[in-house]
Every structure is written in C-alpha cells, then in structure tokens.
Design a protein around this motif. Sequence first.
Motif, mmCIF file in Angstrom:
data_model
loop_
_atom_site.group_PDB
_atom_site.id
_atom_site.type_symbol
_atom_site.label_atom_id
_atom_site.label_comp_id
_atom_site.label_asym_id
_atom_site.label_seq_id
_atom_site.Cartn_x
_atom_site.Cartn_y
_atom_site.Cartn_z
ATOM 1 N N ALA A 36 0.788 -1.594 -0.068
ATOM 2 C CA ALA A 36 -0.277 -0.122 0.419
ATOM 3 C C ALA A 36 1.200 1.073 -0.088
ATOM 4 O O ALA A 36 0.366 2.212 -0.793
ATOM 5 C CB ALA A 36 -0.855 0.256 1.933
ATOM 6 N N PHE A 37 1.926 1.698 1.072
ATOM 7 C CA PHE A 37 2.666 2.332 0.725
ATOM 8 C C PHE A 37 3.521 2.478 -0.611
ATOM 9 O O PHE A 37 3.539 3.316 -1.325
ATOM 10 C CB PHE A 37 4.251 2.245 2.012
ATOM 11 N N ALA A 38 4.179 1.367 -1.279
ATOM 12 C CA ALA A 38 4.592 1.765 -2.184
ATOM 13 C C ALA A 38 3.155 2.311 -3.152
ATOM 14 O O ALA A 38 3.794 2.717 -4.426
ATOM 15 C CB ALA A 38 4.754 0.710 -2.758
ATOM 16 N N PHE A 39 2.429 1.950 -3.653
ATOM 17 C CA PHE A 39 1.655 2.157 -3.908
ATOM 18 C C PHE A 39 0.902 3.657 -4.515
ATOM 19 O O PHE A 39 1.207 4.683 -4.888
ATOM 20 C CB PHE A 39 0.290 1.800 -3.793
ATOM 21 N N VAL A 40 0.682 4.057 -2.936
ATOM 22 C CA VAL A 40 0.641 5.299 -3.110
ATOM 23 C C VAL A 40 1.772 6.756 -2.933
ATOM 24 O O VAL A 40 1.844 7.432 -3.557
ATOM 25 C CB VAL A 40 0.439 5.686 -0.835
ATOM 26 N N PHE A 41 3.052 5.714 -2.589
ATOM 27 C CA PHE A 41 4.303 6.338 -3.061
ATOM 28 C C PHE A 41 4.692 6.727 -4.900
ATOM 29 O O PHE A 41 3.988 8.037 -5.471
ATOM 30 C CB PHE A 41 5.460 6.028 -2.586
ATOM 31 N N PHE A 42 4.214 5.627 -5.297
ATOM 32 C CA PHE A 42 4.181 5.431 -6.961
ATOM 33 C C PHE A 42 3.179 7.054 -7.047
ATOM 34 O O PHE A 42 3.280 7.662 -8.447
ATOM 35 C CB PHE A 42 3.963 4.614 -7.279
ATOM 36 N N PHE A 43 1.585 6.963 -6.684
ATOM 37 C CA PHE A 43 0.760 7.170 -6.926
ATOM 38 C C PHE A 43 0.828 8.782 -7.031
ATOM 39 O O PHE A 43 0.682 9.652 -8.242
ATOM 40 C CB PHE A 43 -0.699 7.123 -6.238
ATOM 41 N N LEU A 44 1.625 9.482 -5.861
ATOM 42 C CA LEU A 44 2.132 10.310 -5.749
ATOM 43 C C LEU A 44 2.787 11.218 -6.895
ATOM 44 O O LEU A 44 2.739 12.085 -7.221
ATOM 45 C CB LEU A 44 2.919 10.703 -4.521
ATOM 46 N N ARG A 45 4.097 10.592 -6.938
ATOM 47 C CA ARG A 45 5.089 10.609 -8.138
ATOM 48 C C ARG A 45 4.563 11.444 -9.430
ATOM 49 O O ARG A 45 4.982 11.573 -10.077
ATOM 50 C CB ARG A 45 6.229 9.299 -8.452
ATOM 51 N N GLY A 46 3.928 10.012 -10.036
ATOM 52 C CA GLY A 46 3.104 9.696 -10.763
ATOM 53 C C GLY A 46 1.945 10.843 -11.293
ATOM 54 O O GLY A 46 2.066 11.594 -12.405
ATOM 55 N N ALA A 47 1.195 11.018 -10.552
ATOM 56 C CA ALA A 47 0.623 11.832 -10.766
ATOM 57 C C ALA A 47 0.356 13.894 -9.955
ATOM 58 O O ALA A 47 -0.259 14.358 -11.132
ATOM 59 C CB ALA A 47 -1.014 11.822 -9.931
ATOM 60 N N ALA A 48 1.473 13.713 -9.447
ATOM 61 C CA ALA A 48 1.484 15.260 -9.064
ATOM 62 C C ALA A 48 2.635 16.046 -9.306
ATOM 63 O O ALA A 48 2.985 16.527 -9.546
ATOM 64 C CB ALA A 48 1.090 15.072 -7.193
ATOM 65 N N ALA A 49 4.127 15.470 -8.483
ATOM 66 C CA ALA A 49 5.518 15.648 -8.093
ATOM 67 C C ALA A 49 5.957 15.464 -10.021
ATOM 68 O O ALA A 49 6.923 16.833 -10.080
ATOM 69 C CB ALA A 49 6.462 14.789 -7.387
ATOM 70 N N GLY A 50 5.767 14.607 -10.518
ATOM 71 C CA GLY A 50 6.049 14.284 -11.490
ATOM 72 C C GLY A 50 6.274 15.251 -12.721
ATOM 73 O O GLY A 50 6.931 15.457 -14.100
ATOM 74 N N GLU A 51 5.019 16.088 -12.936
ATOM 75 C CA GLU A 51 4.517 17.524 -14.034
ATOM 76 C C GLU A 51 5.078 18.366 -13.561
ATOM 77 O O GLU A 51 4.833 18.942 -14.468
ATOM 78 C CB GLU A 51 2.642 16.650 -13.921
ATOM 79 N N ILE A 52 5.239 18.433 -12.554
ATOM 80 C CA ILE A 52 5.742 19.766 -12.929
ATOM 81 C C ILE A 52 7.476 20.081 -12.598
ATOM 82 O O ILE A 52 7.863 19.209 -11.121
ATOM 83 C CB ILE A 52 4.631 20.935 -11.365
#
Length: 273
Positions: free
Chosen positions: A6-22
């Motif tokens: 779950a932690f890995a998924f949340v981490f991936f989700f945050l990186r992919g959806a938010a931080a990675g795009e700016i």
Amino acid sequence: MKTALAFAFVFFFLRGAAAGEIEISGDFVQGGLVIGQAPQASEVLLDGKRVALRPGGRFLIGFDHDAPPSARLSVVFADGKHEDRILAIAQRDYDVQRIDGLPQNQVTPNADELARIDRERQLVANARAVDSPAAMFDAGFIWPAAGPISGVYGSRRVLNGAPRQPHFGVDVAAPEGAPVVAPAPGIVRLAAADLFYTGGTVILDHGYGLSSTFMHMSAVEVEVGDELAQGDPIGRVGATGRVTGPHLDWRMNLFEIRLDPALLLDGPPPAAQ
Ligand SMILES: [Zn+2]
C-alpha cells in the motif's frame, strides 16, 4: 506485506500524478528567475496571477527585489487536476549607496523634464512589454562588458542626500568607449541615443518577456528590429544620462518584474583588456 505494498502504491501514485508533472529550477531568491515546465498544464498561476504558458508547457516566473518570503505556484492540468506549491523565496539584505554631486535638475527635474521623463518611461515600458515566442535566452548569458562590478542590484539610493528608488541593475565599471555586446541572442526593441536618466539606451528582447536594458552608452550601434547573436556589438560604454562616471548599467526584466542580471552568470565579469 500488505502495508508495504500500500505504501509503495501511494508513493508511486504521488510521484506519478503530482510531483512528476511540474519541474522548476532557477534562483528562488529576490531578483531571481525560475524556469518551469508542466507539459500537461492548461493554466499556471503565481499568487493568483496568470503566467504565460509556452510550447511544451514551459513558463517563466520572476521574483522582484521586494518579493515576500513565499509565493504560491498553482498549476491546473488539462485533465482538471490541480496542484499548488509553496515556493520559498530567499530574502536579501540590500546596501545603501550614497551618490552626491549630481546636477540638481537630475535629482528634482522641472515640469518640462518631468513630461520628457514620462514619455521616455512609456517607450521603455512598451519595449519591455513585447512578448516574443522564441526562447532566445536558452543560449545562456555572458557578461555584456568587461571590468569590475561597481553597483549591485537592489541597493537603496540616496542622491544628493535624498532617498530614491533602489538601483535595479548591475554596474560594470568599464572605461568610456569599451564595447558592449549582447549577453544572449535577442531582438532590439528600443535604441535611443539619449534618454533623460539613462542616456544611450538599448533594450534587447530575449523572448518570453525576458529583456535586457543597457544604459549610459556613449554610442548606440544597433537599430530597432536588429536580430543579434550572443556577443554581437550593441554600443559603447559611456557616461550619458544621470551618472557620475562611465560605466555600463545592465538590467534584466521579465516584463515589469526587475531581475538581478548577476544571478544569470556563474561569476564576475572578465577583467578589462
Ligand atoms: Zn547603475
């Protein structure tokens, strides 16, 4: 195991959806320029004010000399998602610079002179408002003149004992007649032989609202519309306008925001030949 997943998924989700795009990089300091990219952005705002979006989702933001310690960058993506970032802006301590012995009319101009100053201010504002679609600044910057720095960005000025606007340029103490060259490629938007305060003055447009202004020149060697490569001649160092001696005053603007040119370079200007 389940928690780790779950932690890995949340981490991936945050990186992919938010931080990675700016992506943003540059000088997060008063007078600094920051270049950003958010490929999927449909709108970018800085403290609620719209920032122009360029091809590929690039954008420029600048911090004025008195920018507060933080700014809010808001990015709205094409899919409706939205992200806010608080940017920390380093605060600077500015020196006080006293200049005495200026002709009194340059410190307190008369009515005719005030009308002339107003007209010239409008010419300068128009030149700095040009929004060119080519990112000519991507070539990077070199110093436009050689010699020691004799005045820095943001210093507060006391002219003949009276407090005045801060100084927004960087002064290079080059001798009269020394060459002034284009620090980056650009298009000439203003070429004036003798403005009241700034004498021989050229404004060079580097694209996306980023411009250089060169002041006090004894000779202006370009015309409006000229397209310059980095290192091309602009004019000659002089002592025209409101000055006490020959030097080049180089200013950088992102539209009306005044930037510190020295932040765009890795070190001081080269020594005069
Ligand atoms: Zn200056």
